[in-house]
Design an enzyme around this catalytic site. Sequence first.
Site, PDB file in Angstrom:
ATOM      1  N   ASP A  54      -2.657  -2.199   9.719  1.00  0.00           N
ATOM      2  CA  ASP A  54      -2.758  -2.182   8.254  1.00  0.00           C
ATOM      3  C   ASP A  54      -3.285  -3.512   7.692  1.00  0.00           C
ATOM      4  O   ASP A  54      -3.514  -3.618   6.488  1.00  0.00           O
ATOM      5  CB  ASP A  54      -1.383  -1.916   7.621  1.00  0.00           C
ATOM      6  CG  ASP A  54      -0.858  -0.514   7.931  1.00  0.00           C
ATOM      7  OD1 ASP A  54      -1.675   0.364   8.293  1.00  0.00           O
ATOM      8  OD2 ASP A  54       0.357  -0.305   7.810  1.00  0.00           O
ATOM      9  N   LYS A  79       0.847  -1.210   0.000  1.00  0.00           N
ATOM     10  CA  LYS A  79       0.000   0.000   0.000  1.00  0.00           C
ATOM     11  C   LYS A  79       0.875   1.250   0.000  1.00  0.00           C
ATOM     12  O   LYS A  79       2.012   1.222   0.486  1.00  0.00           O
ATOM     13  CB  LYS A  79      -0.944   0.038   1.208  1.00  0.00           C
ATOM     14  CG  LYS A  79      -0.272   0.066   2.604  1.00  0.00           C
ATOM     15  CD  LYS A  79       0.194   1.430   3.093  1.00  0.00           C
ATOM     16  CE  LYS A  79       0.945   1.378   4.405  1.00  0.00           C
ATOM     17  NZ  LYS A  79       1.780   2.542   4.674  1.00  0.00           N
TER      18      LYS A  79
HETATM   19  P1  ATP Z   1       4.153  -0.249   8.585  1.00  0.00           P
HETATM   20  O1  ATP Z   1       3.040  -1.253   8.339  1.00  0.00           O
HETATM   21  O2  ATP Z   1       4.277   0.094  10.038  1.00  0.00           O
HETATM   22  O3  ATP Z   1       4.166   0.910   7.657  1.00  0.00           O
HETATM   23  P2  ATP Z   1       6.514  -1.016   7.184  1.00  0.00           P
HETATM   24  O4  ATP Z   1       5.839  -1.220   5.886  1.00  0.00           O
HETATM   25  O5  ATP Z   1       7.359   0.198   7.283  1.00  0.00           O
HETATM   26  O6  ATP Z   1       5.485  -1.069   8.357  1.00  0.00           O
HETATM   27  P3  ATP Z   1       7.193  -3.811   7.368  1.00  0.00           P
HETATM   28  O7  ATP Z   1       7.799  -4.250   6.077  1.00  0.00           O
HETATM   29  O8  ATP Z   1       5.799  -4.207   7.644  1.00  0.00           O
HETATM   30  O9  ATP Z   1       7.410  -2.247   7.533  1.00  0.00           O
HETATM   31  O10 ATP Z   1       8.178  -4.333   8.532  1.00  0.00           O
HETATM   32  C1  ATP Z   1       8.121  -3.853   9.843  1.00  0.00           C
HETATM   33  C2  ATP Z   1       8.878  -4.826  10.739  1.00  0.00           C
HETATM   34  O11 ATP Z   1       8.060  -5.986  10.884  1.00  0.00           O
HETATM   35  C3  ATP Z   1      10.180  -5.333  10.167  1.00  0.00           C
HETATM   36  O12 ATP Z   1      11.251  -4.618  10.697  1.00  0.00           O
HETATM   37  C4  ATP Z   1      10.220  -6.802  10.533  1.00  0.00           C
HETATM   38  O13 ATP Z   1      11.144  -7.039  11.583  1.00  0.00           O
HETATM   39  C5  ATP Z   1       8.847  -7.142  11.074  1.00  0.00           C
HETATM   40  N1  ATP Z   1       8.193  -8.259  10.356  1.00  0.00           N
HETATM   41  C6  ATP Z   1       7.580  -9.300  10.923  1.00  0.00           C
HETATM   42  N2  ATP Z   1       7.058 -10.131  10.006  1.00  0.00           N
HETATM   43  C7  ATP Z   1       7.339  -9.622   8.810  1.00  0.00           C
HETATM   44  C8  ATP Z   1       7.058 -10.037   7.482  1.00  0.00           C
HETATM   45  N3  ATP Z   1       6.382 -11.158   7.204  1.00  0.00           N
HETATM   46  N4  ATP Z   1       7.508  -9.252   6.480  1.00  0.00           N
HETATM   47  C9  ATP Z   1       8.167  -8.097   6.752  1.00  0.00           C
HETATM   48  N5  ATP Z   1       8.473  -7.673   7.995  1.00  0.00           N
HETATM   49  C10 ATP Z   1       8.069  -8.427   9.031  1.00  0.00           C
END
Ligand code: ATP
Length: 326
Positions: A152, A21
């Site tokens: 989310d 997203k």
């Molecule tokens: P947000 O939803 O808060 O915007 P983001 O998109 O910035 O998050 P994500 O890629 O969702 O970040 O990752 C956030 C943290 O979640 C990572 O640092 C990771 O350690 C943890 N995490 C746990 N499971 C997963 C997964 N399946 N894929 C990615 N990250 C994961």
Amino acid sequence: MTHVTTAEGPTGSVTARVPAKVNLQLSVGPLREDGYHDVVTVYHAVSLFDEVTVTGAERTSVVVTGEGGPAVPLGPANFAVRAAVALARATGRRGKGSGGVQIEIRKRIPVAAGLAGGSADAAAALVACNELWRTGLSTGELAEVGARIGSDVPFALTGGTAVGLGRGERLTTALVSGTYHWVLAFGATGLSTPDVYAACDRLRAARRGKDGKPPVIPEPQLSTGLMAALRSGDPVAVGPLLSNDLQPAALSLQPLLRRALQAGKEHGAHGAIVSGSGPTCAFLAKNASAARDLAVAVTGAGVCRAVVQVSGPAPGASVVESGAVA
Ligand code: ATP
């Protein structure tokens, strides 16, 4: 779709695909006493997909391949594992020896990038396990389970374009015309969402009004201008109305993102914004061919690690393959 049901439960494999997203609007309210912020956000799912395959197994385990794979936790902290465990518990499978799954995540959504990749994987695991176990929960029921894992997750289940309230988990579908063409520029390193919110609070606390006091942070409001522009389907109208209250905080933590945003604008983007908590920058182009040119130009500017061209709105998490194993 074929399944084999044994005494221990169904075996087989199910694969679900789930989009990243971007936030077209992200308005952040004042810090609440419980440490959270109310937000008003406009989520928009884009055609950058992770794939999650679940296979019936005695114990739950996870492997992760692809973009940023080594940065993803492999134990119970993994969002897809948490989702599978939560669904097994919610549907009474846990404890009967039939709630285990082997999970394989193929990542294309970068980690800690502001694209909700972890929540996306949770949503894909919910959809895939719901199919594998034939638990028959509706999208709304899966969203209730998912919202406890991440705010989310409900949006990753529904996809499209939607207004999110509360912590983002209370969704209303937005009326949107047309297809939007985006270029996403990935940062060299990730940003932690809690760190970006903390930086946002610090920047706000350091501000001073005319009376020398920090100004009162208003409750967030949905941008009626943005909603009207989205209904019109005109990217040229939508571009300047993109907004993100977390952008100054993300820029304070990664100042080089300014150069990426600048490069996007100079090369013809109608809107240039940090997505969510960053560091991914999202550039809105007029059409698909303008997006191709923009992707080439931003790549050439050397201001980011990698560039992809995507479109939205994309559908939410859905089963793409379902079959039994011998
Ligand atoms: P947000 O939803 O808060 O915007 P983001 O998109 O910035 O998050 P994500 O890629 O969702 O970040 O990752 C956030 C943290 O979640 C990572 O640092 C990771 O350690 C943890 N995490 C746990 N499971 C997963 C997964 N399946 N894929 C990615 N990250 C994961």
